[in-house]
Design an enzyme around this catalytic site. Structure first.
Site, mmCIF file in Angstrom:
data_model
loop_
_atom_site.group_PDB
_atom_site.id
_atom_site.type_symbol
_atom_site.label_atom_id
_atom_site.label_comp_id
_atom_site.label_asym_id
_atom_site.label_seq_id
_atom_site.Cartn_x
_atom_site.Cartn_y
_atom_site.Cartn_z
ATOM 1 N N LYS A 1 58.366 6.714 32.643
ATOM 2 C CA LYS A 1 57.384 7.392 33.503
ATOM 3 C C LYS A 1 55.996 7.378 32.855
ATOM 4 C CE LYS A 1 59.645 11.368 33.549
ATOM 5 N NZ LYS A 1 60.795 11.033 32.698
ATOM 6 N N ARG B 1 62.199 6.251 19.588
ATOM 7 C CA ARG B 1 60.845 6.838 19.628
ATOM 8 C C ARG B 1 60.688 8.029 18.675
ATOM 9 N NH1 ARG B 1 58.840 9.481 25.075
ATOM 10 N NH2 ARG B 1 60.574 10.813 24.460
ATOM 11 N N ARG C 1 60.333 18.847 39.261
ATOM 12 C CA ARG C 1 61.571 18.538 38.549
ATOM 13 C C ARG C 1 62.719 19.426 39.005
ATOM 14 N NH1 ARG C 1 59.577 16.229 33.423
ATOM 15 N NH2 ARG C 1 61.344 15.959 32.037
ATOM 16 N N ARG D 1 60.373 11.468 19.255
ATOM 17 C CA ARG D 1 59.573 12.664 19.535
ATOM 18 C C ARG D 1 60.427 13.855 19.099
ATOM 19 N NH1 ARG D 1 57.840 12.704 25.651
ATOM 20 N NH2 ARG D 1 59.625 14.086 25.925
ATOM 21 N N ARG E 1 68.914 16.772 28.121
ATOM 22 C CA ARG E 1 67.855 16.378 29.066
ATOM 23 C C ARG E 1 68.428 15.497 30.184
ATOM 24 N NH1 ARG E 1 64.077 13.916 24.670
ATOM 25 N NH2 ARG E 1 62.889 13.004 26.379
HETATM 26 P P1 AP5 Z 1 58.278 6.809 28.258
HETATM 27 O O1 AP5 Z 1 57.275 6.037 29.020
HETATM 28 O O2 AP5 Z 1 57.816 7.863 27.329
HETATM 29 O O3 AP5 Z 1 59.357 7.416 29.285
HETATM 30 P P2 AP5 Z 1 59.354 8.804 30.021
HETATM 31 O O4 AP5 Z 1 60.146 8.616 31.272
HETATM 32 O O5 AP5 Z 1 57.967 9.316 30.137
HETATM 33 O O6 AP5 Z 1 60.220 9.628 28.968
HETATM 34 P P3 AP5 Z 1 60.021 11.117 28.442
HETATM 35 O O7 AP5 Z 1 60.847 11.248 27.233
HETATM 36 O O8 AP5 Z 1 58.586 11.478 28.374
HETATM 37 O O9 AP5 Z 1 60.707 11.867 29.656
HETATM 38 P P4 AP5 Z 1 61.068 13.351 29.797
HETATM 39 O O10 AP5 Z 1 61.149 13.483 31.275
HETATM 40 O O11 AP5 Z 1 62.270 13.734 29.038
HETATM 41 O O12 AP5 Z 1 59.868 14.110 29.065
HETATM 42 P P5 AP5 Z 1 58.689 15.038 29.563
HETATM 43 O O13 AP5 Z 1 57.616 14.938 28.572
HETATM 44 O O14 AP5 Z 1 58.385 14.784 30.995
HETATM 45 O O15 AP5 Z 1 59.218 5.776 27.504
HETATM 46 C C1 AP5 Z 1 60.202 6.222 26.589
HETATM 47 C C2 AP5 Z 1 60.299 5.227 25.431
HETATM 48 O O16 AP5 Z 1 60.747 3.978 25.955
HETATM 49 C C3 AP5 Z 1 58.950 4.955 24.753
HETATM 50 O O17 AP5 Z 1 59.151 4.777 23.382
HETATM 51 C C4 AP5 Z 1 58.468 3.658 25.428
HETATM 52 O O18 AP5 Z 1 57.638 2.904 24.592
HETATM 53 C C5 AP5 Z 1 59.781 2.955 25.711
HETATM 54 N N1 AP5 Z 1 59.731 2.128 26.913
HETATM 55 C C6 AP5 Z 1 59.086 2.386 28.091
HETATM 56 N N2 AP5 Z 1 59.266 1.385 28.970
HETATM 57 C C7 AP5 Z 1 60.041 0.452 28.336
HETATM 58 C C8 AP5 Z 1 60.595 -0.803 28.729
HETATM 59 N N3 AP5 Z 1 60.371 -1.333 29.941
HETATM 60 N N4 AP5 Z 1 61.363 -1.472 27.827
HETATM 61 C C9 AP5 Z 1 61.604 -0.941 26.605
HETATM 62 N N5 AP5 Z 1 61.100 0.235 26.160
HETATM 63 C C10 AP5 Z 1 60.341 0.941 27.031
HETATM 64 O O19 AP5 Z 1 59.359 16.471 29.458
HETATM 65 C C11 AP5 Z 1 59.734 16.997 28.198
HETATM 66 C C12 AP5 Z 1 60.189 18.436 28.360
HETATM 67 O O20 AP5 Z 1 59.108 19.238 28.879
HETATM 68 C C13 AP5 Z 1 61.351 18.664 29.360
HETATM 69 O O21 AP5 Z 1 62.606 18.460 28.733
HETATM 70 C C14 AP5 Z 1 61.108 20.127 29.750
HETATM 71 O O22 AP5 Z 1 61.556 20.986 28.744
HETATM 72 C C15 AP5 Z 1 59.589 20.214 29.793
HETATM 73 N N6 AP5 Z 1 59.050 19.896 31.125
HETATM 74 C C16 AP5 Z 1 58.227 18.864 31.453
HETATM 75 N N7 AP5 Z 1 57.937 18.879 32.769
HETATM 76 C C17 AP5 Z 1 58.569 19.968 33.282
HETATM 77 C C18 AP5 Z 1 58.671 20.521 34.586
HETATM 78 N N8 AP5 Z 1 58.064 19.948 35.647
HETATM 79 N N9 AP5 Z 1 59.428 21.646 34.748
HETATM 80 C C19 AP5 Z 1 60.037 22.231 33.704
HETATM 81 N N10 AP5 Z 1 59.993 21.760 32.437
HETATM 82 C C20 AP5 Z 1 59.271 20.643 32.237
HETATM 83 MG MG MG Z 2 56.965 11.045 29.518
#
Ligand code: AP5
Ligand code: MG
Length: 190
Positions: free
Chosen positions: A13, A127, A88, A129, A140
């Site tokens: 994403k 990654r 979400r 994080r 997750r």
């Molecule tokens: P990346 O692009 O970072 O993928 P992503 O889908 O953004 O993954 P996230 O880990 O950010 O998703 P998430 O939904 O768990 O986290 P968020 O921050 O939203 O890619 C991931 C990795 O893969 C990278 O290293 C990248 O380089 C690699 N990659 C990408 N594309 C590739 C490809 N084609 N081939 C190979 N490698 C590739 O949420 C985190 C936390 O925040 C949640 O758990 C929750 O606690 C909270 N939160 C966030 N939003 C909300 C909400 N709306 N409501 C409640 N809690 C929330």
């Molecule tokens: Mg993300």
């Protein structure tokens, strides 16, 4: 223009949102990034959110809706924005509908990024994080299944959903996303 990205953790994403926003000149709004910034700044929101994020649980809807509402109240850019990781949960989607209704705005397209679970885990472990531990990643993924995936039907029923494979190279996924957006040659809705 308002685009929403829905996909499990690691589906790309953030990676794809950055590229698309640059290309379309729209603002990238990642609730995960906003919450991590709040944690780094030690704001009241950040202090409250930190434990949820570390466990891989959703931060309570009310806090997240308020945070997004504040941004959408002052339109971030004339061209529109991309919501990455919001909504979400069903209550978040309903809150977004109410917010958009009050602004007489609509959702342009909801894009689902689909990637197999073993590949998601592999990407996230590479990654490192702080919430990329195996235990938190598994939670997750479960939270996505239980609380976020019902949104796919919610938007499919309204003809807004397009699903693209998030596997392959970043460029291949980018091309698929482009083709799935309105106004592109291959304008399939699902
Ligand atoms: P990346 O692009 O970072 O993928 P992503 O889908 O953004 O993954 P996230 O880990 O950010 O998703 P998430 O939904 O768990 O986290 P968020 O921050 O939203 O890619 C991931 C990795 O893969 C990278 O290293 C990248 O380089 C690699 N990659 C990408 N594309 C590739 C490809 N084609 N081939 C190979 N490698 C590739 O949420 C985190 C936390 O925040 C949640 O758990 C929750 O606690 C909270 N939160 C966030 N939003 C909300 C909400 N709306 N409501 C409640 N809690 C929330
Ligand atoms: Mg993300």
């Amino acid at each position: 223009m308002l685009i929403i990205f829905i996909g499990p953790p690691g589906s790309g994403k953030g990676t794809q949102a950055e590229r698309l926003c640059q290309r379309l000149g729209i603002t990238h709004l990642s609730t995960g990034d906003m919450l991590r910034a709040a944690i780094a700044a030690e704001t009241a929101l950040g202090l409250e959110a930190a434990d949820y994020i570390q466990r891989g649980e959703l931060v309570p809807d009310q806090l997240v809706v308020e945070m997004v509402g504040q941004v959408l109240d002052q339109p971030p850019s004339a061209n529109g924005c991309l919501l990455d990781g919001f909504p979400r949960s069903l209550p978040q989607a309903e809150a977004l509908d109410r917010l958009l209704e009050s602004q007489q705005a609509g959702i342009t397209r909801v894009l689902e990024l689909e990637v197999d679970q073993p590949e998601l885990i592999e990407r996230l472990l590479a990654r490192q994080r702080t919430d990329d531990t195996l235990e938190t990643i598994e939670n997750r993924l479960q939270v996505f299944q239980n609380q976020t995936s019902p949104l796919l039907d919610y938007y499919r029923q309204r003809g807004l959903l397009a699903t693209v494979s998030g596997s392959g190279t970043v460029e291949q996924v980018e091309d698929r996303i482009q083709a799935a957006l309105p106004g592109q040659q291959n304008d399939d809705q699902d």
